[in-house]
Design a protein around this motif. Structure first.
Motif, PDB file in Angstrom:
ATOM      1  N   THR A  97       0.845  -1.188   0.000  1.00 12.40           N
ATOM      2  CA  THR A  97       0.000   0.000   0.000  1.00 12.40           C
ATOM      3  C   THR A  97       0.886   1.245   0.000  1.00 12.40           C
ATOM      4  OG1 THR A  97      -1.701  -1.178   1.240  1.00 12.40           O
ATOM      5  CG2 THR A  97      -1.809   1.222   1.247  1.00 12.40           C
ATOM      6  N   PHE A 104      -2.831   8.414  -0.835  1.00 14.06           N
ATOM      7  CA  PHE A 104      -3.237   7.548   0.268  1.00 14.06           C
ATOM      8  C   PHE A 104      -3.955   8.378   1.312  1.00 14.06           C
ATOM      9  CE2 PHE A 104      -2.688   5.575   4.425  1.00 14.06           C
ATOM     10  CZ  PHE A 104      -3.158   4.301   4.170  1.00 14.06           C
ATOM     11  N   HIS A 612      -6.657  -1.156  -1.414  1.00  8.35           N
ATOM     12  CA  HIS A 612      -5.649  -2.107  -1.899  1.00  8.35           C
ATOM     13  C   HIS A 612      -5.357  -3.099  -0.792  1.00  8.35           C
ATOM     14  CE1 HIS A 612      -2.295  -3.808  -4.034  1.00  8.35           C
ATOM     15  NE2 HIS A 612      -1.458  -3.486  -3.077  1.00  8.35           N
ATOM     16  N   VAL A 619      -1.434  -2.331  -7.747  1.00 10.67           N
ATOM     17  CA  VAL A 619      -1.741  -1.120  -6.987  1.00 10.67           C
ATOM     18  C   VAL A 619      -1.698   0.116  -7.881  1.00 10.67           C
ATOM     19  CG1 VAL A 619       0.638  -0.644  -6.274  1.00 10.67           C
ATOM     20  CG2 VAL A 619      -1.263   0.083  -4.808  1.00 10.67           C
ATOM     21  N   ILE A 625      -6.674   5.948  -2.302  1.00 13.53           N
ATOM     22  CA  ILE A 625      -6.928   4.902  -1.307  1.00 13.53           C
ATOM     23  C   ILE A 625      -7.654   5.504  -0.105  1.00 13.53           C
ATOM     24  CG2 ILE A 625      -5.876   3.256   0.287  1.00 13.53           C
ATOM     25  CD1 ILE A 625      -3.707   2.772  -1.765  1.00 13.53           C
TER      26      ILE A 625
END
Length: 933
Positions: A97, A104, A612, A619, A625
């Motif tokens: 990740t 993110f 993910h 990814v 995310i």
């Protein structure tokens, strides 16, 4: 002896920080590894320092790994194996990740600081174990220093008349929470064994008249005369002071003598059953905790024998903050039934709703209720919110020598008040590995009264040896613990600092980013959209949604941080809206939809696309995310009802409500351009998810831009339509035909067409044989090969498939639902470019009806376009062509009338790059179709 640093200002750095972003730039490796050279050099220096230590420890000792050993085949073979396995692992880790990225926005995790990582790496090589001093003579003082820094940061004071606070590093916040409950439980029941000892022990006869303050009576009373209920409701400081005060009253009694007499009858020694029986206790204790508490609190109750059922949940309001009225109702019941309350838990930053419980009100509540006869400890679970105190610490003069204005960030008055009240909590859990941006494992627990730790002290003589500096390992739950963890935390604290110019700057910018995201979620849906996006945290009661949107447009959008600072209206607006800490919880629903299942399906689809979890999935195809959770009606009560109502759902709908979470731990997103970009990604995902949930199954066709490869790979460009919702997509996938005979047949058909004149050539078109939603079909075909029909040219009643064969989807470079709210064509003509290092293709980005669906095979990959961008796919702009359709003689025609064009695109590092595309071959124009003219 190491010098211990307590105060935030005592750091030998931090002069004249004028430019907001400059200091941050030196604290992190960077989202694009911008500081990799700095990090590498410093890491190598740390490793060299360790190697030097090994070499100079009795330097005359001979080497053990000699050239004779390194020359052997065995050594070389094992070294090669190490290199190969490490290379494999390094490659596998690239699908982790990407928590370092501005994309993110999921869990309470992000990049770790460079000093945190370097300190951890430097100490890691020594493998120190902070269970005992002799195993960690350097890193144990590091941990003591870090504990002192955390105490000071959180508001605990040193050098008062009362005992100093004390803190230490744990592996996580869960361990800290369990330890906090453990200590409070043992302290709560400690007066019983002291009373028994004073009544029965001749050695302690001198303390027979020992008195302790009884809050219910507001006076001192003899301990031996107190009832069980009064013994259960004494002040923590008075209980903790009992051993020293009793010993002082007894001549010749040492602390060891006292412990042997008293501790044999305490709860820790006897266990619940014997203890309750010995003292005639009938009711077990409870812990009062908000419904939003972390799962470690019920886990602690289970482990300590209190029982999960004795964690009494306190309701919370629409802001997910503890409801003080309900707390008082539960305390009234405990008072009436004489049920002991070990502690009340206040969460300072919940992990899903970002709520800060009203700690100051809980402290006032304790002061009120202990006069009525019920007393309790206060455990502040600030695992997430503890470091936000750095936003409130002013820098000292030696750290701030510039006259420039210190940036102010929009922390609400409510959050500020209750953060400052942590100084009155008895224990505080704080996690450097959360909002302290340090490497795992680095949780922490701080005691307001440092002597509280003695009630969870367990010694083993084989491990712990008495000395001037007691080991931190004798207190707490853990045994072995890495000395590298406090080393990393300490270096991060020393370099960055625990005030407004250090961690306060990082978290301040994150706070600004979280508030800006709240603005984006609030106004994400356009007036013509078929969906709504609603933050869980409501707007202030005196503010309507319309007023909020007007304020956002007027005072927030299209402005930079310096503009906010100079606009008091903007700063006040940002203070009062959005999350208490950095987490936005929100959900999406279709307009006029009252079906909870449909709403949940949409939010699940959004989360599935923006998460993910599978290391085998690429990814690189996850553009953003987030994370998700559920609101349970039995737990969330009126809060979930109010949230459902604002989403357009019936308030009394049964079932859990799914919602999305974005956590802003990235200080670089505190700029509107980046947040708008991320908001655009999310908006597109919403459109895609709604399509996935609502699309009617149908047959879908794909145009192949090129010859199928010998291994069966070919691209397919979806045939779109504006008028049919199930076909409102710009979608491109990479397929594979596993049957070699089928591959040969497809190649033959392609070659037949290539021999015709350009005007007569037809592309290979293929599609699913069973009706399905486009997205369902593509995703299903990624898991297993599905039947597809192949045609020469568009299928029709007279043009039947020449082949039906199994086809698998390998990749989906493009899957984008049309935004049907768009009214205008883009200013310039744009295409989606994709392909392989050997071949590049263009697919026109359709926008407004009517438009053209065009597929082009370029002569070659444009110069300077990196292979990775071609593989991922990028949008390119034809610089000298307008975005609207080209009309000639009243008809829409091919906009690419020339054989070469200058293009611009965003290249690696966000740089705008230029290149040239060529279409000189007669097979360049694969497909052209006017859609819904």
């Amino acid at each position: 002896m190491y010098k211990q640093t307590f105060l935030p200002g005592k750091y030998p750095h931090g002069h004249e920080y004028v430019k907001q972003w400059a200091a941050l730039g030196s604290w992190f490796l960077g989202p694009k590894a911008e500081n990799i050279d700095v990090f590498n050099n410093l890491a190598i220096e740390a490793f060299k320092g360790h190697a030097n230590f090994r070499q100079n420890y009795f330097p005359t000792d001979s080497a053990y790994i000699t050239t004779d050993i390194t020359a052997t085949d065995a050594y070389k073979s094992e070294k090669k194996q190490l290199e190969q396995e490490l290379a494999t692992m390094v490659e596998q880790l690239k699908n982790s990740t990407p928590m370092f990225s501005v994309r993110f926005e999921g869990h309470m995790n992000w990049d770790t600081t460079m000093p945190g990582n370097l300190g951890y790496l430097a100490a890691l090589l020594y493998n120190a174990n902070n269970v005992a001093n002799e195993a960690s003579p350097v890193t144990t003082p590091y941990e003591i220093e870090v504990g002192n820094q955390l105490c000071e940061m959180l508001g605990y004071k040193f050098f008062d008349p009362k005992p100093d606070p004390w803190g230490h590093i744990t592996s996580c916040g869960s361990i800290a929470n369990i330890e906090a409950m453990w200590a409070c439980r043992n302290i709560k029941y400690y007066p019983f064994c002291v009373q028994k000892a004073l009544n029965e022990s001749k050695e302690l006869a001198g303390a027979k008249n020992f008195e302790v303050y009884v809050p219910r009576l507001q006076s001192k009373q003899k301990l031996v005369d107190l009832s069980n209920w009064d013994l259960l409701n004494l002040d923590i400081d008075d209980i903790v002071a009992m051993p020293a005060e009793v010993i002082d009253m007894c001549d010749g009694v040492t602390s060891d003598d006292y412990s042997k007499i008293v501790d044999k009858n305490n709860l820790a020694n006897l266990g619940w059953w014997d203890f309750m029986e010995m003292y005639g206790l009938k009711k077990g204790p409870v812990v009062l905790s908000p419904m939003t508490n972390h799962y470690s609190w019920p886990k602690a109750a289970i482990m300590l024998g209190i029982g999960q059922g004795n964690i009494i949940g306190i309701d919370f309001d629409e802001n997910a903050r503890m409801d003080i009225k309900d707390l008082k109702r539960k305390l009234d019941y405990c008072l009436k039934t004489e049920t002991p309350v070990i502690s009340v838990v206040a969460v300072i930053g919940t992990t899903e709703e970002s709520a800060v419980d009203p700690l100051a009100d809980i402290v006032d509540c304790r002061n009120e209720y202990k006069k009525q006869g019920i007393n309790f400890a206060i455990n502040a679970d600030a695992a997430w919110g503890g470091y936000f105190m750095t936003m409130l610490h002013e820098p000292t003069q030696n750290r701030w020598k510039s006259t420039a204005k210190i940036p102010v960030f929009p922390l609400s008055d409510y959050t500020t008040r209750h953060l400052l009240s942590m100084r009155d909590a008895d224990t505080i859990t704080v996690d450097p590995h959360k909002s302290g941006f340090c490497p795992y494992p680095a949780g922490g627990l701080c005691y307001r009264n440092g002597n509280m730790r003695g009630f969870v002290q367990v010694e083993a003589s084989v491990v712990y040896h008495q000395g001037l500096d007691p080991s931190v390992g004798i207190w707490g739950i853990e045994g072995s613990k890495p000395g590298a963890a406090p080393a990393g935390v300490l270096l991060s604290h020393r370099v960055i600092g625990l005030d407004k110019l250090g961690y306060g700057r990082i978290l301040g910018q994150c706070t600004l980013g979280a508030k800006l995201f709240y603005c984006v979620w609030t106004m994400l849906a356009k007036e013509d959209d078929n969906f709504v996006c609603v933050p869980m945290k409501p707007l202030p009661s005196n503010m309507t949604l319309k007023q909020a949107i007007v304020s956002i447009k007027k005072h927030i959008m299209n402005k930079e941080f310096n503009d906010f600072q100079e606009d008091p209206v903007a700063m006040e607006f940002l203070k009062v809206i959005g999350p208490d800490t950095l987490i936005n919880a929100f959900a999406v629903n279709l307009k006029d939809n009252t079906d909870l299942g449909v709403c949940n399906n949409i939010n699940f689809e959004i989360f599935r696309r923006l998460s993910h979890t599978n290391p085998h999935e690429n990814v690189m195809r996850v553009p953003l995310i987030l994370t998700s959770s559920q609101l349970r009606p039995m737990i969330f009560g009126k809060a979930v009802k109010q949230f459902k109502e604002r989403l357009g759902l019936p308030a009394n709908t049964d079932g859990e409500l799914g919602f999305l979470i974005n956590t802003v731990m990235n200080p670089w997103v505190a700029e509107l351009q980046k947040i708008r970009e991320i908001g655009g990604i999310f908006r597109q995902t919403v459109l895609d998810a709604i399509g996935k949930v609502t699309d009617t199954p149908d047959l879908h066709g794909f145009v192949s831009p090129d010859m199928i490869t010998d291994t069966g790979d070919l691209f397919g460009d979806h045939l779109p339509m504006f008028t049919m919702p199930a076909h409102q997509y710009h979608a491109i996938a990479k397929f594979n035909v596993p049957d070699q005979n089928a591959v040969t047949l497809i190649q033959g058909k392609y070659k037949e067409q290539s021999q015709l004149s350009p005007g007569k050539r037809l592309p290979i078109i293929f599609g699913n044989t069973e009706k399905s939603g486009l997205q369902n079909f593509l995703e299903d075909a990624m898991n297993k090969a599905l039947d597809m029909d192949f045609f020469v040219g568009p299928p029709s009643a007279t043009n039947t498939p020449f082949l039906t064969t199994k086809v698998k989807v390998l990749d989906i470079p493009r899957r984008k639902h049309f935004d049907m709210t768009l009214k205008d064509y883009p200013a310039k003509l744009t295409y989606f470019m994709y392909g392989t290092p050997g071949n590049a293709y263009l697919s026109h980005n359709m926008s407004v009806r009517p438009d053209v669906h065009q597929v082009v095979k370029l002569d070659k990959k444009p110069a300077d376009v990196p292979d990775i961008l071609l593989e991922l796919g990028i949008d390119v702009t034809i610089n000298n062509l307008e975005g609207k359709p080209l009309y000639i003689d009243g008809k829409i025609v091919d906009p690419l009338q020339l054989q070469e064009y200058s293009i611009s695109y965003i290249s690696i590092g966000g740089i705008i790059a230029q290149s040239t595309i060529y279409m000189t071959n007669d097979d360049a124009k694969v497909w052209f179709n006017v859609v819904d003219e």
